[in-house]
Scaffold this motif. Sequence first.
Motif, PDB file in Angstrom:
ATOM      1  N   HIS A  87     -65.108 -46.135  -2.303  1.00 33.26           N
ATOM      2  CA  HIS A  87     -64.404 -45.215  -1.426  1.00 33.26           C
ATOM      3  C   HIS A  87     -63.236 -45.832  -0.677  1.00 33.26           C
ATOM      4  CE1 HIS A  87     -67.291 -41.650  -1.401  1.00 33.26           C
ATOM      5  NE2 HIS A  87     -67.808 -42.524  -2.240  1.00 33.26           N
ATOM      6  N   ILE A  90     -60.057 -46.190  -2.661  1.00 36.90           N
ATOM      7  CA  ILE A  90     -59.489 -44.887  -3.016  1.00 36.90           C
ATOM      8  C   ILE A  90     -58.775 -44.283  -1.813  1.00 36.90           C
ATOM      9  CG2 ILE A  90     -60.034 -42.513  -3.701  1.00 36.90           C
ATOM     10  CD1 ILE A  90     -62.254 -43.630  -5.457  1.00 36.90           C
ATOM     11  N   THR A  94     -54.786 -43.854  -2.531  1.00 36.95           N
ATOM     12  CA  THR A  94     -54.364 -42.469  -2.766  1.00 36.95           C
ATOM     13  C   THR A  94     -53.935 -41.761  -1.490  1.00 36.95           C
ATOM     14  OG1 THR A  94     -56.561 -41.479  -2.450  1.00 36.95           O
ATOM     15  CG2 THR A  94     -56.030 -42.324  -4.655  1.00 36.95           C
ATOM     16  N   VAL A  99     -63.270 -38.415   0.499  1.00 40.77           N
ATOM     17  CA  VAL A  99     -63.683 -38.777  -0.862  1.00 40.77           C
ATOM     18  C   VAL A  99     -65.173 -38.480  -0.996  1.00 40.77           C
ATOM     19  CG1 VAL A  99     -63.890 -40.607  -2.590  1.00 40.77           C
ATOM     20  CG2 VAL A  99     -61.936 -40.596  -1.019  1.00 40.77           C
ATOM     21  N   HIS A 101     -68.450 -38.391  -3.690  1.00 41.62           N
ATOM     22  CA  HIS A 101     -68.929 -38.866  -4.993  1.00 41.62           C
ATOM     23  C   HIS A 101     -70.402 -38.522  -5.151  1.00 41.62           C
ATOM     24  CE1 HIS A 101     -69.979 -41.218  -8.425  1.00 41.62           C
ATOM     25  NE2 HIS A 101     -70.644 -42.125  -7.732  1.00 41.62           N
ATOM     26  N   GLY A 148     -63.046 -49.428  -7.202  1.00 41.27           N
ATOM     27  CA  GLY A 148     -62.369 -48.364  -6.469  1.00 41.27           C
ATOM     28  C   GLY A 148     -60.888 -48.339  -6.755  1.00 41.27           C
ATOM     29  N   GLU A 149     -60.282 -49.503  -6.891  1.00 35.35           N
ATOM     30  CA  GLU A 149     -58.858 -49.588  -7.219  1.00 35.35           C
ATOM     31  C   GLU A 149     -58.595 -49.023  -8.605  1.00 35.35           C
ATOM     32  OE1 GLU A 149     -58.132 -53.712  -6.630  1.00 35.35           O
ATOM     33  OE2 GLU A 149     -58.064 -53.551  -4.435  1.00 35.35           O
ATOM     34  N   ALA A 152     -58.841 -45.234  -8.372  1.00 29.33           N
ATOM     35  CA  ALA A 152     -57.683 -44.690  -7.659  1.00 29.33           C
ATOM     36  C   ALA A 152     -56.469 -44.628  -8.577  1.00 29.33           C
ATOM     37  CB  ALA A 152     -57.373 -45.542  -6.432  1.00 29.33           C
ATOM     38  N   ALA A 155     -56.984 -41.750 -11.050  1.00 31.03           N
ATOM     39  CA  ALA A 155     -56.885 -40.404 -10.474  1.00 31.03           C
ATOM     40  C   ALA A 155     -55.440 -39.957 -10.339  1.00 31.03           C
ATOM     41  CB  ALA A 155     -57.566 -40.375  -9.112  1.00 31.03           C
TER      42      ALA A 155
END
Length: 248
Positions: A87, A90, A94, A99, A101, A148-149, A152, A155
């Motif tokens: 998280h 992200i 972004t 966020v 999930h 997470g990177e 991101a 996405a």
Amino acid sequence: MTTSVDPITQARIHLAAAYRMAALHELDEGIDNHFTMVVPGREDRFLIMPFGCHWSEARASELLVFDEQGVTHEGDGVVEISAQCIHAPIHRITGAKVVLHTHQTWATALNMLQDNRLQPASQTAALVSTQIAYDDDYTGTASNPAEGERLAALARDKPIVFMKNHGVLAIGDTVAAAYRRLYRVERVCRMQMLALATGRPLAVLSDEMVRQVQTPGQDDRHPRAERERLFFEAMMRVLDRELPGYAE
């Protein structure tokens, strides 16, 4: 309902409500998976429920505040490691305020298939299908911020991510926007899986029809943000009857 409270209190109430809604709508796995929100006025601190609590027990006052390094700044409890690793990056990359999930049943079932694309074979699916990015490479459980990177970057400008063999992500500028996406995704995935179970082909809408469905009409009385707000307020009224206590 929450218009007279300060932004941080309202954020806490809305995020706690989303956790309880997910339990009520069977989108949860008990104590696992995670919802986060950027603390209003900050870019580097996030709200989350302590690991080990059932989602139906979420309370605004008990949410933790943590940072990307895993330091807890407010509250008692532990931040689950995959929440930190998925998280926080992200949010940072972004700019998403929220966020969400989950491993919710029908979306995850679709993501277990070799062909996990959501088809625009219903009106609601047509509204959702072009908002999805697909992660086709399951990399195991998340224990490093690199995961997470990676998500991101995948996405980009899509507010929903389908995670192959795993689950789903939904992001948004508000809890209402993100939760409505998560809720709608589960419904349309269930529709598609049930339709596929008949063994008969789907009647997929044309690209032109999808564009038409996604284009608001001139007489549309409720812009998207208004619909999101009304949806979430209605769901909070349901919680007030079925699972009260989230605002405490």
